[in-house]
Motif scaffolding. Structure first.
Motif, mmCIF file in Angstrom:
data_model
loop_
_atom_site.group_PDB
_atom_site.id
_atom_site.type_symbol
_atom_site.label_atom_id
_atom_site.label_comp_id
_atom_site.label_asym_id
_atom_site.label_seq_id
_atom_site.Cartn_x
_atom_site.Cartn_y
_atom_site.Cartn_z
ATOM 1 N N ASP A 17 0.808 -1.221 0.000
ATOM 2 C CA ASP A 17 0.000 0.000 0.000
ATOM 3 C C ASP A 17 0.841 1.271 0.000
ATOM 4 O O ASP A 17 0.554 2.220 0.718
ATOM 5 N N HIS A 65 -3.924 -3.656 2.511
ATOM 6 C CA HIS A 65 -5.206 -3.208 1.976
ATOM 7 C C HIS A 65 -6.006 -2.314 2.911
ATOM 8 O O HIS A 65 -6.548 -1.301 2.480
ATOM 9 N N ASP A 118 -0.877 -3.051 -4.129
ATOM 10 C CA ASP A 118 -1.017 -1.592 -4.164
ATOM 11 C C ASP A 118 0.324 -0.888 -4.013
ATOM 12 O O ASP A 118 0.441 0.125 -3.322
ATOM 13 N N HIS A 154 -3.003 -9.844 -0.177
ATOM 14 C CA HIS A 154 -3.238 -8.397 -0.167
ATOM 15 C C HIS A 154 -4.289 -8.065 0.866
ATOM 16 O O HIS A 154 -4.175 -7.081 1.590
ATOM 17 N N ASP A 199 -7.785 -7.750 0.250
ATOM 18 C CA ASP A 199 -9.075 -7.237 -0.229
ATOM 19 C C ASP A 199 -10.101 -8.348 -0.426
ATOM 20 O O ASP A 199 -11.301 -8.145 -0.202
ATOM 21 N N GLY A 235 -2.586 -5.943 -5.950
ATOM 22 C CA GLY A 235 -3.582 -5.358 -5.075
ATOM 23 C C GLY A 235 -4.812 -4.939 -5.859
ATOM 24 O O GLY A 235 -4.966 -5.280 -7.034
#
Length: 271
Positions: free
Chosen positions: A26, A223, A60, A139, A141, A103
Motif C-alpha cells: 500500500d 489493503h 497496491d 493483499h 481485499d 492489489g
C-alpha cells in the motif's frame, strides 16, 4: 544463489540460506506524491548488508496501473515517473529477489511490467514456508467480505475477458477511466473523513479459515491501512501492514521484518 519454488498450491519454499525477509504494501506510488517515492527509493538503495534476503510487496505498490504499455515511452511526466519506478525496482532486484502480489489498484500489472520491474508474481494468497513455519500472505481485499459493492467490482475486473477488453482501449482512455475511479475513491474517503476504521475490514472467520486451509498460523496482509496485530484464537493471528504516505501528518512508511527473532515493524520516517 538458489531460487524459491512456487508450486501449484501457491506454496513458496524459501531457500535454506534465507535468514530474513521484509514485507511492504500500500505505497500507492503516483506522480503527484513525490515524497513517498523518494522515501521508497532510499529504502531500495540501502547497502546490500542492510537488506533482507527477499522483499515481498503485498499489493497496491502503485496507486493505479492501466497497462504495461505505460513503460513503452517517456513522452509525458507520468510515463517518466512509472519508468523511474521500474528502473529503481530493476536495480534493487539484481541483488535481492522481489515478489509482487497484485492489489486492488495494480492488478493489471502484467508479464512485461513485472519483467521491467525485476519482480516475480505471487498468487493471492500464497503460503510462505520460512523458518520451519508457514506464513500466509495476501493483499487482503478478497477477505473484506462485508464490502459487498467492492467484492462485486473485484469479481468483474479480475475476469480475463474484462481485462482484455480494458487493455484494448487506447492508453489515454484507460488513463481517464482510472482517474475517474480514483476520484470516486477519494470521494468515499472524504465521506468517512479519511478514517480507515470506518472502512470494511477483513472478515475474522474468513481469515481463520484461510489460515487453517493453508496450515499457517499467521496471516500477513495489507489493503485496510490499519496496521495492527490481531489474535484470532487457537494460536492464529492476523498481522496488518501499514500504508505509506510521507506527506501525511504524521508521515507513514513502515516495513515488516521477519527473521528468527520473529516479526517486528520498522518505521522509515524520523521519530
Amino acid at each position: 544463489m538458489s531460487a524459491p519454488t512456487l508450486d501449484r498450491s501457491a506454496l513458496l519454499r524459501a531457500p535454506a540460506h534465507w535468514q530474513a525477509v521484509e514485507f511492504i504494501s500500500d505505497l500507492h506510488l503516483q506522480p503527484g506524491e513525490p515524497q513517498t517515492f523518494e522515501v521508497w527509493r532510499a529504502f531500495l538503495q540501502r547497502p546490500q548488508p542492510e537488506r533482507a534476503d527477499a522483499l515481498f510487496i503485498l499489493g497496491d505498490l502503485f496507486e493505479v496501473w492501466v497497462g504495461d504499455d505505460v513503460l513503452d515511452s517517456i513522452a509525458s511526466p507520468d510515463q517518466m515517473f512509472w519508468r523511474a519506478c521500474a528502473d529503481a525496482l530493476q536495480a534493487f532486484s539484481l541483488h535481492t529477489p522481489v515478489y509482487f502480489m497484485a492489489g486492488n489498484r495494480d492488478f493489471l500489472l502484467g508479464t512485461e511490467g513485472l519483467k521491467a520491474c525485476g519482480m516475480q508474481a505471487l498468487n493471492d494468497p500464497t503460503a510462505l514456508d520460512f523458518l520451519g513455519q508457514q506464513w500466509l500472505l495476501s493483499h487482503g481485499d478478497a477477505l473484506c467480505l462485508a464490502d459487498t459493492d467492492y467484492m462485486r467490482f473485484r469479481e468483474q475486473v479480475r475476469q480475463p475477458a474484462w481485462q482484455r477488453a480494458f487493455l484494448d482501449r487506447p492508453l489515454s482512455e484507460r488513463t481517464a477511466i482510472a482517474r475517474g475511479l480514483r476520484e470516486q475513491s477519494e470521494a468515499l474517503k472524504r465521506s468517512t473523513a479519511g478514517d480507515p476504521s470506518l472502512w470494511a475490514d477483513v472478515d475474522t472467520d474468513a481469515a481463520r479459515a484461510a489460515l487453517q486451509v493453508a496450515g499457517a498460523h499467521t496471516l500477513i496482509h495489507g489493503h485496510t491501512h490499519r496496521p495492527a496485530d490481531h489474535a484470532l484464537g487457537e494460536g492464529l493471528q492476523r498481522v496488518v501492514l501499514s500504508d505509506w504516505d510521507a506527506a501525511a501528518r504524521p508521515p507513514r512508511a513502515e516495513v515488516l521484518h521477519l527473521d528468527a527473532l520473529g516479526l517486528r515493524r520498522t518505521s522509515l520516517m524520523p521519530a
